[in-house]
Write a protein that holds these residues in place. Structure first.
Motif: not given
Length: 355
Positions: A51-59
């Motif tokens: 959803a974009g509510l948490e940043d993606i660390t990698s991937g």
């Protein structure tokens, strides 16, 4: 078209705790995917990354061929339905459902048509002038779904949407979500800790534990061919029985009972000769009559089925018989296993025929 690819997604928080490890999933257009697992397994974190509510660390997160990994939530063309409804108490049902469209400054006539259409789908037409406080929990959740429907997003995201409802409402709302999916033919990601929801709703299930994907497959695949002990214990109600057994020729020997192996089962376990394995048997795969002695300590009648809990020696066993039984504590019965699952004691992986 709404195809979603989750490629090697990892989530590590500032305190160096990793919540999700190398999550990979290809979601097909119109597919309903259910992420299931116990609390803290990473399923909601994964949904929030989508959803974009948490940043993606990698991937990477790919929507219809476009990398949206760092795209703001408002630009992802996704609608999310939360556990706590998130409705505005001072607004009517109509105003709640129209809220996001008003923010976009869409044409009033278009908004009106979309709200009425969504209300018709969800059976809310006669509730449009009411406030959320005047509605039942199930109706409020339908309003939250209606607010998502009017946006006509590419992806619907559901985060434990039924967990605040009582058992009867959970069942009816679950059926409404299933009918909604079939009617809209929409791509949906659905998070729950309830394996009954997962089995009844999903085209495919993603079973998670401690941030890791344990198995991805159809409900039948996870039920009938669990990949490991965790999936076997988590999917199915009541849970699978597990026994420590030693492979001895065409027999599995436990501390309190023995089980004969069919020729194909003996061949499957040939490399484990003389070793211990874990035997798994679902309660519904246990029949009355056989060679195993069971001392009953509890009998639960459930209508068309009965749960019988007992001891085979010192080992606890739960059976699910397809009849009304009236066993009493201390009764002794004989049982047998109709189907068995085998697991490696060290890896906990299912023992299967090599391809």
């Amino acid at each position: 078209m709404a195809e979603l690819k989750l490629q090697n997604l990892n989530k590590i928080y500032d305190n160096n705790v990793q919540a999700v490890f190398d999550f990979n999933l290809d979601v097909k257009d119109g597919e309903l995917i259910v992420l299931v697992g116990p609390s803290g397994c990473g399923k909601s974190t994964t949904l929030r990354m989508v959803a974009g509510l948490e940043d993606i660390t990698s991937g990477h997160l790919i929507l219809d061929g476009k990398d949206i990994t760092t795209m703001p939530p408002k630009d992802r063309d996704m609608a999310m339905v939360f556990q706590n409804y998130a409705l505005y108490g001072h607004m009517t049902v109509y105003e709640n459902m129209a809220f996001s469209l008003n923010l976009r400054k869409e044409n009033k006539n278009v908004i009106h048509e979309k709200v009425l259409a969504a209300a018709e789908i969800l059976g809310l037409t006669d509730q449009l002038n009411k406030k959320p406080s005047q509605l039942s929990g199930g109706q409020r959740q339908r309003v939250a779904m209606g607010r998502a429907i009017v946006r006509t997003p590419k992806i619907f995201l559901f985060d434990e949407p039924l967990s605040n409802l009582d058992a009867k409402l959970r069942g009816s709302t679950r059926r409404e979500i299933l009918l909604l999916h079939k009617r809209l033919k929409a791509t949906m990601l659905y998070v729950t800790h309830d394996q009954t929801e997962a089995l009844t709703l999903a085209d495919r299930i993603v079973c998670m534990s401690m941030g890791h994907v344990q198995q991805i497959g159809t409900p039948l695949e996870l039920y009938d061919s669990p990949a490991n002990l965790f999936v076997a214990s988590f999917i199915g109600l009541p849970p699978m029985n597990f026994f420590d057994m030693k492979v001895t020729g065409d027999t599995l020997c436990g501390s309190d009972f023995k089980v004969s192996l069919k020729p194909e089962e003996k061949a499957l376990l040939s490399s484990y000769e003389g070793k211990e394995i874990t035997l798994g048997v679902r309660p519904e795969d246990i029949d009355e009559g056989g060679q195993i002695d069971l001392s009953v300590f509890s009998n639960e009648n459930l209508g068309q089925t009965t749960l019988v809990h007992g001891h085979a020696g010192k080992i606890k066993m739960t059976c699910k018989f397809r009849s009304w039984c009236n066993y009493k504590a201390g009764d002794r019965i004989k049982v047998s296993f109709r189907k068995m699952h085998f697991f490696d004691k060290e890896t906990t992986d299912a023992i299967r025929q090599s391809k």
